[in-house]
Design a protein around this motif. Sequence first.
Motif, short mmCIF file in Angstrom:
data_model
loop_
_atom_site.label_atom_id
_atom_site.label_comp_id
_atom_site.label_asym_id
_atom_site.label_seq_id
_atom_site.Cartn_x
_atom_site.Cartn_y
_atom_site.Cartn_z
N TYR A 14 -7.07 -5.03 -1.00
CA TYR A 14 -5.61 -5.05 -1.09
C TYR A 14 -4.91 -3.91 -0.34
O TYR A 14 -3.70 -3.91 -0.24
CB TYR A 14 -5.16 -5.05 -2.56
CG TYR A 14 -5.59 -3.85 -3.35
CD1 TYR A 14 -4.88 -2.66 -3.30
CD2 TYR A 14 -6.73 -3.89 -4.16
CE1 TYR A 14 -5.27 -1.56 -4.03
CE2 TYR A 14 -7.13 -2.80 -4.89
CZ TYR A 14 -6.39 -1.64 -4.83
OH TYR A 14 -6.78 -0.54 -5.56
N CYS A 15 -5.65 -2.94 0.17
CA CYS A 15 -4.96 -1.83 0.84
C CYS A 15 -5.44 -1.65 2.29
O CYS A 15 -5.43 -0.54 2.82
CB CYS A 15 -5.09 -0.53 0.05
SG CYS A 15 -6.74 0.12 -0.16
N GLN A 16 -5.78 -2.72 2.94
CA GLN A 16 -6.30 -2.63 4.31
C GLN A 16 -5.21 -2.67 5.38
O GLN A 16 -5.50 -2.47 6.54
CB GLN A 16 -7.31 -3.74 4.57
CG GLN A 16 -8.52 -3.64 3.67
CD GLN A 16 -9.12 -2.24 3.68
OE1 GLN A 16 -9.57 -1.77 4.72
NE2 GLN A 16 -9.08 -1.55 2.54
N TRP A 17 -3.98 -2.89 5.01
CA TRP A 17 -2.90 -2.97 5.97
C TRP A 17 -1.95 -1.80 5.77
O TRP A 17 -2.00 -1.12 4.77
CB TRP A 17 -2.16 -4.30 5.81
CG TRP A 17 -3.12 -5.44 5.97
CD1 TRP A 17 -3.45 -6.06 7.14
CD2 TRP A 17 -3.90 -6.06 4.97
NE1 TRP A 17 -4.41 -7.02 6.94
CE2 TRP A 17 -4.70 -7.05 5.60
CE3 TRP A 17 -4.05 -5.89 3.60
CZ2 TRP A 17 -5.60 -7.86 4.92
CZ3 TRP A 17 -4.94 -6.69 2.93
CH2 TRP A 17 -5.70 -7.66 3.58
N GLY A 18 -1.09 -1.58 6.74
CA GLY A 18 -0.06 -0.56 6.61
C GLY A 18 -0.43 0.79 7.18
O GLY A 18 0.25 1.77 6.95
N GLY A 19 -1.53 0.85 7.93
CA GLY A 19 -1.92 2.11 8.55
C GLY A 19 -2.89 2.91 7.71
O GLY A 19 -3.35 2.47 6.66
N GLY A 20 -3.20 4.09 8.20
CA GLY A 20 -4.16 4.93 7.52
C GLY A 20 -5.58 4.63 7.96
O GLY A 20 -5.84 3.68 8.69
N ILE A 21 -6.50 5.45 7.51
CA ILE A 21 -7.92 5.34 7.86
C ILE A 21 -8.70 4.95 6.61
O ILE A 21 -8.57 5.59 5.56
CB ILE A 21 -8.44 6.67 8.42
CG1 ILE A 21 -7.68 7.03 9.70
CG2 ILE A 21 -9.94 6.59 8.68
CD1 ILE A 21 -7.97 8.43 10.20
N VAL A 22 -9.51 3.92 6.73
CA VAL A 22 -10.32 3.42 5.61
C VAL A 22 -11.59 4.27 5.48
O VAL A 22 -12.23 4.60 6.47
CB VAL A 22 -10.72 1.95 5.83
CG1 VAL A 22 -11.68 1.46 4.75
CG2 VAL A 22 -9.48 1.07 5.90
N PHE A 23 -11.95 4.61 4.24
CA PHE A 23 -13.26 5.22 3.98
C PHE A 23 -14.01 4.35 2.97
O PHE A 23 -13.41 3.73 2.11
CB PHE A 23 -13.13 6.68 3.51
CG PHE A 23 -12.50 6.86 2.15
CD1 PHE A 23 -13.27 6.92 1.00
CD2 PHE A 23 -11.12 7.01 2.04
CE1 PHE A 23 -12.67 7.10 -0.25
CE2 PHE A 23 -10.52 7.19 0.80
CZ PHE A 23 -11.30 7.24 -0.34
N ARG A 24 -15.30 4.29 3.12
CA ARG A 24 -16.14 3.45 2.25
C ARG A 24 -16.88 4.25 1.20
O ARG A 24 -17.34 3.71 0.20
CB ARG A 24 -17.12 2.65 3.09
CG ARG A 24 -16.41 1.76 4.08
CD ARG A 24 -17.25 0.64 4.62
NE ARG A 24 -16.48 -0.18 5.53
CZ ARG A 24 -15.51 -1.02 5.20
NH1 ARG A 24 -15.18 -1.15 3.94
NH2 ARG A 24 -14.86 -1.72 6.10
#
Length: 183
Positions: free
Chosen positions: A161-171
């Motif tokens: 649910y938070c993959q859009w809108g910018g920023g860098i994803v961490f796993r």
Amino acid sequence: MTPNPRTICIDVDNTLGDYTGALRRYVQDRWGDKYTCPDPTDYDFSWTPGWPFTGRPDRFRKVHSKAVDNGLYELELAYPHADEALRLIHDAGWRIIIATARKDDGGALPVWLADNHIPYDGIHYGDKLDVRASVLVDDRPDTIRAGVAAGLHVFKPAHEYCQWGGGIVFRDWMDVPCLLEVL
């Protein structure tokens, strides 16, 4: 307001700690296997099929409140490696502010942080953008977008649910110290 270049603002629920898992355990303890309680596909849990409040935001708020009354926040588990990653970040000279929009935790957060060995320099209740940080770690899509728009470095967990809108994803939380090194 000028951000402090060595301050990181970190959200709690579904960012530092597994709110979904705690709520899932509460629902399954109460209703058994009647609900599958999958990972949410939207920040608003009521949009995800398989929960007792699907399609009913008002019912979600009631279930959440009852779960909080029954120790939901205390039962939330810190994500793997969060404590180790935050110790590395803190030891590298970063000021860590734990921030939450919780208005209903009754003072449980400092105890939870201590129980989970999470280092921090302060706790902020309210709007995370009020914290003078240069880095924001959060899972709420609106907050992520606002942080990006404000020029912050934004890191977000790999929730659907938070993959859009910018920023860098961490796993994994151990990714975060590495991301900070490249800033």
